[in-house]
Design an enzyme around this catalytic site. Structure first.
Site, mmCIF file in Angstrom:
data_model
loop_
_atom_site.group_PDB
_atom_site.id
_atom_site.type_symbol
_atom_site.label_atom_id
_atom_site.label_comp_id
_atom_site.label_asym_id
_atom_site.label_seq_id
_atom_site.Cartn_x
_atom_site.Cartn_y
_atom_site.Cartn_z
ATOM 1 N N PRO A 109 42.942 45.847 31.608
ATOM 2 C CA PRO A 109 43.074 45.857 30.328
ATOM 3 C C PRO A 109 41.979 45.256 29.511
ATOM 4 O O PRO A 109 41.532 44.099 30.258
ATOM 5 C CB PRO A 109 44.323 44.913 29.996
ATOM 6 C CG PRO A 109 44.903 45.203 31.442
ATOM 7 C CD PRO A 109 43.988 45.341 32.406
ATOM 8 N N GLY A 111 40.002 42.493 27.074
ATOM 9 C CA GLY A 111 40.202 41.175 26.356
ATOM 10 C C GLY A 111 41.637 40.635 26.604
ATOM 11 O O GLY A 111 42.280 40.027 25.780
ATOM 12 N N ALA A 112 42.072 41.002 27.861
ATOM 13 C CA ALA A 112 43.492 40.372 27.901
ATOM 14 C C ALA A 112 43.499 39.214 28.934
ATOM 15 O O ALA A 112 44.529 38.953 29.362
ATOM 16 C CB ALA A 112 44.391 41.753 28.454
ATOM 17 N N GLY A 113 42.395 38.739 29.362
ATOM 18 C CA GLY A 113 42.310 37.493 30.259
ATOM 19 C C GLY A 113 42.054 37.860 31.694
ATOM 20 O O GLY A 113 42.165 37.138 32.451
ATOM 21 N N LEU A 114 41.980 39.251 31.870
ATOM 22 C CA LEU A 114 41.579 39.639 33.330
ATOM 23 C C LEU A 114 40.152 39.942 33.585
ATOM 24 O O LEU A 114 39.569 40.489 34.540
ATOM 25 C CB LEU A 114 42.433 41.002 33.653
ATOM 26 C CG LEU A 114 43.736 40.835 33.683
ATOM 27 C CD1 LEU A 114 44.752 42.001 34.123
ATOM 28 C CD2 LEU A 114 44.381 39.747 34.529
ATOM 29 N N SER A 116 37.769 42.131 32.244
ATOM 30 C CA SER A 116 37.367 43.531 32.180
ATOM 31 C C SER A 116 35.890 43.402 31.880
ATOM 32 O O SER A 116 35.204 44.299 32.254
ATOM 33 C CB SER A 116 38.127 44.209 31.055
ATOM 34 O OG SER A 116 37.940 43.379 29.876
ATOM 35 N N ASP A 161 33.794 34.042 34.998
ATOM 36 C CA ASP A 161 34.463 35.802 35.326
ATOM 37 C C ASP A 161 33.299 36.416 35.942
ATOM 38 O O ASP A 161 33.588 37.267 36.826
ATOM 39 C CB ASP A 161 34.298 36.386 33.593
ATOM 40 C CG ASP A 161 35.537 36.145 32.968
ATOM 41 O OD1 ASP A 161 36.137 34.657 33.300
ATOM 42 O OD2 ASP A 161 36.023 36.738 32.353
HETATM 43 O O1 PMV Z 1 39.829 35.753 28.243
HETATM 44 P P1 PMV Z 1 38.593 35.767 29.440
HETATM 45 O O2 PMV Z 1 39.055 36.133 30.671
HETATM 46 O O3 PMV Z 1 37.354 36.171 28.872
HETATM 47 O O4 PMV Z 1 38.496 34.067 29.575
HETATM 48 C C1 PMV Z 1 38.009 33.074 28.638
HETATM 49 C C2 PMV Z 1 38.020 31.954 29.416
HETATM 50 C C3 PMV Z 1 37.278 30.681 28.441
HETATM 51 O O5 PMV Z 1 37.433 29.496 29.282
HETATM 52 C C4 PMV Z 1 38.262 30.211 27.560
HETATM 53 C C5 PMV Z 1 36.247 30.843 27.912
HETATM 54 C C6 PMV Z 1 35.067 31.110 29.113
HETATM 55 O O6 PMV Z 1 34.102 31.591 28.699
HETATM 56 O O7 PMV Z 1 35.194 30.204 30.064
#
Ligand code: PMV
Length: 325
Positions: A109, A111-114, A116, A161
């Site tokens: 998904p 922009g959902a924290g995984l 992508s 990431d």
């Molecule tokens: O939502 P994501 O998976 O792009 O994670 C963002 C993580 C943060 O620590 C809030 C920002 C970053 O670039 O590390």
């Protein structure tokens, strides 16, 4: 024509605090983005299926305006990563005048924290460099993918990431110091997804303001770093109970920094009440995904009955990072 894939990730611990130089532990999960690249004489043509709920195709000629069949913001987001990724591939291969046809299929998904965008970027760099006859090691792909994210996200990206997606497994990131963590076989991750997305830039800015204004918010960021160091030991020991407990605390500290959401809290509590070892939001927050730790499927059933949860699934630790398909 070359197809490469790269995994998404969850943050076991440490998002947001990683922006201030604290360590973080992201883990790659078996939800992958697959990118196929074929060289053509000029221009860039991108076709994306499942990048969000709708696919799109964009054709860039030489200096032309793009011919687009999808909403502009979505296209801008997707195109930024892809065009910077192929620029990195051209740079790695030392060629300037080469065009590409790029197809993206992603089960992650947006922009959902995984992770992508990192997965798409990493897979695109791997596929495009190989298409040009160049083989990069995963560390270099991670570094080039980080430069892409840094460029597209106006300098707001951490290395977490991109390094995790390129290397696979559990990793540790502290500033520019990125390492893989050996000896982690599997972790029983469960994901709950509310169908939405957080605004990473705004959430990071919110934490920054809070941290600048209140000493206790700065202490909260430091406490997350302390928690991550405890968590690393629990990870190496395979102590799920302690890992879960620390995930719960990490979620509480992120809530204190204002980055949780009603939907994320509802999913976290549903998973915990169904017996999960622990649960927390993953990534920037504000909406998107939570990650829970449990070998049984009971929390998945509980998430399925949670009105705020649109989708729930098990996602094993992806021991393999970027790879050619
Ligand atoms: O939502 P994501 O998976 O792009 O994670 C963002 C993580 C943060 O620590 C809030 C920002 C970053 O670039 O590390």
């Amino acid at each position: 024509m070359v197809t490469a894939s790269a995994p998404g990730k969850v943050y076991l611990f440490g998002e947001h605090a990683v922006v201030y130089g604290e360590p973080a532990v992201p883990c790659a999960v078996e939800r992958r983005a697959e990118v196929t690249v074929e060289e053509r004489t000029e221009g860039l043509r991108v076709h994306a299926e499942d990048l969000t709920l709708d696919g799109f195709t964009v054709e860039f000629g030489n200096g032309d305006h793009p011919d687009v069949d999808a909403p502009e913001t979505m296209v801008e987001a997707g195109m930024g990563y892809v065009s910077e990724a192929v620029a990195q591939a051209r740079d790695a291969a030392g060629v300037e005048e080469v065009g590409f046809e790029v197809s993206i299929e992603s089960a992650i998904p947006l922009g959902a924290g995984l992770g992508s965008s990192a997965a798409v970027t990493v897979a695109a760099i791997e596929a495009a460099t190989r298409e040009l006859g160049v083989e990069l090691d995963p560390e270099e792909i991670a570094d080039r993918a980080y430069r892409v994210e840094h460029e597209v996200q106006d300098g707001q990206a951490s290395r977490a990431d991109t390094f995790c997606s390129a290397m696979g497994g559990a990793v540790r990131v502290e500033g520019d110091d990125c390492r893989t963590i050996d000896g982690v076989d599997d972790l029983p991750f469960l994901i709950g997804y509310d169908g939405g997305a957080g605004d990473t830039g705004a959430l990071v800015a919110g934490v920054r303001d809070l941290r600048d204004e209140y000493g206790f918010a700065a202490d909260t960021v430091t406490a997350i770093g302390d928690l991550v160091r405890e968590g690393e030991d629990a990870l190496v020991d395979g102590d799920l109970e302690r890992l879960g407990q620390l995930m719960d605390v990490n979620h509480g500290l992120l809530s204190a920094l204002g980055v949780s959401a009603r939907s994320l809290d509802a999913m976290v509590w549903a998973a915990r009440e169904a017996g999960a070892h622990g649960a927390k939001l993953t990534g920037a927050g504000g909406g998107g995904c939570i990650v829970a730790l449990d070998p049984t499927d009971a929390p998945l059933t509980a998430l399925d009955y949670t009105p705020d949860c649109e989708e729930s699934f098990r996602a094993a630790l992806a021991s393999e990072g970027v790879r050619v398909e």
